[in-house]
Scaffold this active site. Sequence first.
Site, PDB file in Angstrom:
ATOM      1  N   CYS A 172       0.812  -1.227   0.000  1.00 32.67           N
ATOM      2  CA  CYS A 172       0.000   0.000   0.000  1.00 32.67           C
ATOM      3  C   CYS A 172       0.841   1.270   0.000  1.00 32.67           C
ATOM      4  CB  CYS A 172      -0.966  -0.016   1.184  1.00 32.67           C
ATOM      5  SG  CYS A 172      -0.181  -0.014   2.815  1.00 32.67           S
TER       6      CYS A 172
ATOM      7  N   HIS B  88      -2.481   0.736   6.866  1.00 34.93           N
ATOM      8  CA  HIS B  88      -2.866   0.743   5.446  1.00 34.93           C
ATOM      9  C   HIS B  88      -3.111   2.179   4.995  1.00 34.93           C
ATOM     10  CE1 HIS B  88      -4.210  -1.151   1.725  1.00 34.93           C
ATOM     11  NE2 HIS B  88      -5.226  -0.305   1.700  1.00 34.93           N
TER      12      HIS B  88
ATOM     13  N   ASN C 127      -6.073   1.956  -4.159  1.00 32.54           N
ATOM     14  CA  ASN C 127      -5.108   1.436  -3.192  1.00 32.54           C
ATOM     15  C   ASN C 127      -4.529   0.100  -3.628  1.00 32.54           C
ATOM     16  OD1 ASN C 127      -6.556  -0.724  -0.814  1.00 32.54           O
ATOM     17  ND2 ASN C 127      -7.633  -0.069  -2.647  1.00 32.54           N
TER      18      ASN C 127
END
Length: 339
Positions: A246, A300, A312
């Site tokens: 991420c 994240h 993402n």
Amino acid sequence: MKVMKLKIMFIALGLGFLAFLGLLAFVAIFISNEEHSLDSDDSIDEIGGISVSADVLKHQAMVEKYAKEYGILEYVSTLLAIIEVESGGKLKDVMQSSESLGLPPNTLDTEASIQQGTKYFADLLRSAKASGVDENTVIQAYNYGGAFIDYVAKRDTQYSFGLAESFAKERSGGSRVTYSNPIAKKKNGGWRYRYGNMFYVDLVSQYFISPHFDDEMVQIVMNEALKYEGFPYVFGGDNPNTSFDCSGLTQWSYRKAGINLPRTAQEQYDVTEHIPLSEAKPGDLVFFHSTYNAGTYVTHVGIYVGNNQMYNAGDPIGYANLTTAYWQKHLIGAGRIKQ
């Protein structure tokens, strides 16, 4: 009288028991859905970049299954657009792939159609790579057959409508047919040659959405990030050769716009101005906690693109809906990059 009272009592008990069973069923469904949203990131990633019908989107999971099997997850959006053109998702042979096996049209059932259509597209991609031609050539070849790849390779490395037209002219002997599609009317008055569909790339491409952002920096970031849609999530990945995790994706993409972010999600959170999601604008980052045991609070990060959507590095890389139960449970908020 006593018998009547007993009957009423048993009926009441029976209704109460049925209501209890109904409650148990509701709780079981609720728990099942919650567990599914926690355990499967794939289920919450949505296909972005295309606009296709609900009849097509219902085949998304199966397309992803076979795209993964044949190593072309990054082409899920293209395959869905092909389904829209070929059948609108409504025919049994949704990818119209029976003929690629030498079978009569509409021979294959839905799953077999998707499996064969995806395999055929993957084979065309490998042939195109070996020949050095571009991806639009592959899309047109899905309609024309693999011979079009060789045709383009001998004349150019890039697809053009002129090459698609000349190929159809040769194969049809110059025979034409009127064609009511608006694209055909716009390009040449509404006719095509009697071989395949020389407008196929245009027909598929019309379902792709090119996101436009008023902010030049955001546009640069997203132009780069979208190159990797469909790539797998790779822990520790920070470049196209390894794929991305991420924060690797955000660091790489923002660097293309001249913005140097630190490496991890926690570090990126630490250097941004913290704002609620309701105030987020495209280009802000979105942060989440406890998505896995990372030893840090922030685990994240994604790129906010507006309308409660983010882009993402899920698995695969792509768009996600921030209103789903999973993301809402782990949401911290947005972060604005200080410049």
